[in-house]
Design an enzyme around this catalytic site. Structure first.
Site, PDB file in Angstrom:
ATOM      1  N   ARG A  99       0.774  -1.291  -0.030  1.00  0.00           N
ATOM      2  CA  ARG A  99      -0.233   0.075   0.036  1.00  0.00           C
ATOM      3  C   ARG A  99       0.855   1.136  -0.025  1.00  0.00           C
ATOM      4  NH1 ARG A  99      -4.485   2.182   3.323  1.00  0.00           N
ATOM      5  NH2 ARG A  99      -4.611   4.479   2.206  1.00  0.00           N
ATOM      6  N   ARG A 108      -6.322   0.915  -3.630  1.00  0.00           N
ATOM      7  CA  ARG A 108      -5.468   0.372  -2.702  1.00  0.00           C
ATOM      8  C   ARG A 108      -5.479  -1.150  -2.775  1.00  0.00           C
ATOM      9  NH1 ARG A 108      -8.050   4.083   1.739  1.00  0.00           N
ATOM     10  NH2 ARG A 108      -7.900   5.589  -0.022  1.00  0.00           N
ATOM     11  N   ASP A 113      -8.635  -0.278   8.691  1.00  0.00           N
ATOM     12  CA  ASP A 113      -9.085   0.588   9.795  1.00  0.00           C
ATOM     13  C   ASP A 113      -9.250   0.228  10.789  1.00  0.00           C
ATOM     14  OD1 ASP A 113      -8.709   2.407   7.580  1.00  0.00           O
ATOM     15  OD2 ASP A 113     -10.912   2.505   7.036  1.00  0.00           O
ATOM     16  N   GLY A 221     -21.099 -32.982  14.484  1.00  0.00           N
ATOM     17  CA  GLY A 221     -20.360 -33.474  13.293  1.00  0.00           C
ATOM     18  C   GLY A 221     -20.805 -32.804  12.010  1.00  0.00           C
ATOM     19  N   GLN A 343     -32.918 -23.108  20.402  1.00  0.00           N
ATOM     20  CA  GLN A 343     -31.900 -23.941  21.374  1.00  0.00           C
ATOM     21  C   GLN A 343     -31.188 -23.266  22.370  1.00  0.00           C
ATOM     22  OE1 GLN A 343     -29.633 -27.310  19.611  1.00  0.00           O
ATOM     23  NE2 GLN A 343     -27.795 -26.024  19.676  1.00  0.00           N
ATOM     24  N   SER A 375     -25.803 -25.002   7.201  1.00  0.00           N
ATOM     25  CA  SER A 375     -26.151 -26.011   8.056  1.00  0.00           C
ATOM     26  C   SER A 375     -25.721 -27.296   7.445  1.00  0.00           C
ATOM     27  CB  SER A 375     -27.636 -25.957   7.910  1.00  0.00           C
ATOM     28  OG  SER A 375     -28.245 -27.040   8.553  1.00  0.00           O
ATOM     29  N   SER A 376     -25.457 -28.355   8.653  1.00  0.00           N
ATOM     30  CA  SER A 376     -25.160 -29.586   8.192  1.00  0.00           C
ATOM     31  C   SER A 376     -26.241 -30.183   7.132  1.00  0.00           C
ATOM     32  CB  SER A 376     -24.751 -30.312   9.347  1.00  0.00           C
ATOM     33  OG  SER A 376     -23.880 -29.899  10.427  1.00  0.00           O
TER      34      SER A 376
END
Ligand code: AMP
Length: 477
Positions: A99, A108, A113, A221, A343, A375-376
């Site tokens: 930069r 840039r 910041d 899991g 939950q 989400s699984s």
């Protein structure tokens, strides 16, 4: 001093540092690479831990010569550095990324910041905190509200989400111009795989080693970036991270997906190694519920409606397993996702009622770049269903936009969300409601207290749930 309510600490629990928020931007070259390299550099700084990172948002440049769109993100750090030392480190990381400061608003490679650092409010020639434009730029507030909606912007008395909502009401076009483009990887060099603790005995032996403060991350899991975000927060707040992987039969109904629930243990260990988890307790059903097991935890109140009504016995199973995990692991902090808002209400109620150890910490929902909450169960969706499932985050967004524009009536907010869901083919809405996040009862209108919009809908055969804060957040992480 911290900028938001500190998690209750046990005597002797070391302070991990104070929260600091950094806005990252890049509009030259490989913008993703610049942002991710900056995160790695920040995470490698002594006295700095990266607790959370927002998605990257693409955003048109404001002023300056013609230039490419920006990618912007916000990282939450936990740091023991002073604000001045942290600001100096940000400058060094910018400089290392090439930069060069030329004209104002020039393109840039990397812009960092310091938005806020603890409770610090200062105006010196060298440093202004909070950042003077922290609360007036959509591209800063939107990602900031992703990672820390409830953080109070020092000196303003208002939360990040409240500032974002206010600005969105004033400048809807600036928010509409923002596009989430990617989840950023905080690619710490992969650590050793976590120790696998297969039973209560191994867990007790690990616990007896005295690992300092322990952050617990309970999961079933099939881990994804949402779980990783919890483990990362635990990593930043505690000395040791203990995840659990257990597909809990007690919380599945007879017609639910217990047998086909995804099991990806090997990949889960890789993800936990990436975030620096120390151990994973992965018990068998017999280890957790030995023969003769016959005690269950029933939480009244927040279990009555919504998921509790749709899935009889579900929260009894959740409360029972979570109570056992608290008893066996004795965490200093236990991390849960806002994604499963009911939950959270149940766990908090039980945690308080049963005097369980440690503190419950709740982290905001991690969404894919297109807005779908991770989400699984998303892996059950076909590509077509996944596209249709986007009606859910769009419905939440429609209600939030109405709230930002001044709408306070529950009926109108629910109608705004329902209109989006009803307009989507093959999305069967189970419920849309505005609720009190602790009691999980409907609210007739928005007031000063936090309110959540909650949604459940079936897309194909997959039931998805999601939620968003309206106006002001509750007490998440
Ligand atoms: P599960 O494995 O689905 O039982 O989830 C384990 C924990 O991860 C729970 O506290 C969930 O609320 C949390 N979680 C799941 N999805 C997300 C997400 N997209 N963002 C944040 N947390 C999540």
């Amino acid at each position: 001093m911290t900028s938001r309510p500190a998690a209750p600490r046990r005597p002797g629990l070391p302070a991990p540092g104070q929260p600091a928020f950094v806005a990252l931007g890049s509009n030259v070259g490989d913008r993703r690479a610049h942002l991710e390299a900056a995160l790695v550099a920040l995470g490698a700084t002594p006295g700095v831990r990266v607790a959370a990172v927002s998605a990257a948002y693409q955003n048109p440049p404001v002023g300056g010569p013609p230039q490419d769109d920006y990618w912007n993100a916000v990282a939450e750090l936990v740091t023991t550095l002073s604000p001045e030392a942290l600001a100096a480190r940000l400058h060094a990381v910018e400089a290392a990324a090439g930069r060069v400061r030329t004209v104002p608003a020039a393109p840039r490679t990397l812009d960092l910041d310091l938005l806020s650092c603890g409770d610090e409010v200062c105006r010196t020639p060298a440093l202004e905190l909070p950042h003077p434009r922290a609360t007036c730029r959509a591209f800063g507030l939107a990602p900031w509200a992703d990672v820390a909606p409830d953080a109070v912007v020092p000196g303003t008395g208002a939360t990040v989400l409240a500032h974002a909502t206010r600005l969105r009401g004033r400048e809807p076009a600036a928010f509409a111009a923002l596009r989430r483009v990617a989840l950023l990887r905080v690619a710490a060099p992969r650590g050793a795989r976590p120790a696998v603790l297969p039973d209560a005995e191994a867990l007790a032996a690990w616990r007896a080693r005295g690992e300092g403060t322990v952050g617990l991350v309970p999961t079933m899991g099939a881990l994804h970036e949402g779980h990783a975000s919890l483990a990362r927060r635990a990593r930043a707040a505690c000395d040791a991270v203990l995840a659990t992987i257990f597909v809990n039969p007690l919380q599945f109904g007879p017609t639910e997906d217990l047998a086909r629930y995804p099991r990806t243990f090997d990949a889960d260990l890789d993800l936990l190694a990436d975030v620096g988890a120390d151990a994973v307790y992965a018990p068998t059903v017999d280890d957790l519920y030995p023969a003769g097991f016959s005690t269950h935890v029933d939480v009244d109140g927040p279990t009555a409606g919504f998921e509790g009504a749709a899935r009889p016995g579900h929260f009894r199973g959740v409360a029972t397993v979570v109570a056992k995990l608290f008893a066996r692991t004795r965490p200093d902090r236990a991390f849960f996702g806002r994604k499963d808002a009911q939950q959270v209400a149940v766990v908090r109620r039980m945690h308080a009622d049963l005097d369980l150890p440690g503190a419950v910490v709740v982290a905001p929902t991690v969404r894919d770049a297109d807005g779908l909450a991770l989400s699984s169960r998303n892996r059950y969706l076909t590509p077509d269903e996944r596209a249709r499932a986007l009606a859910i985050p769009r419905a939440l967004d429609a209600a939030r936009a109405r709230a930002a524009a001044g709408e306070r009536r529950r009926d109108a907010l629910v109608a705004a969300a329902r209109a989006v869901l009803d307009g989507a083919a093959d999305v069967a809405t189970a419920y849309v409601e505005v609720v009190d996040p602790a009691r999980f009862v409907p609210l007739a209108e928005l007031g000063a207290a936090p309110a959540l919009l909650v949604v459940a809908a079936k897309v194909g055969t997959t039931r998805l749930i999601d939620n968003e804060w309206l106006l002001a957040p509750g007490d998440d992480a």
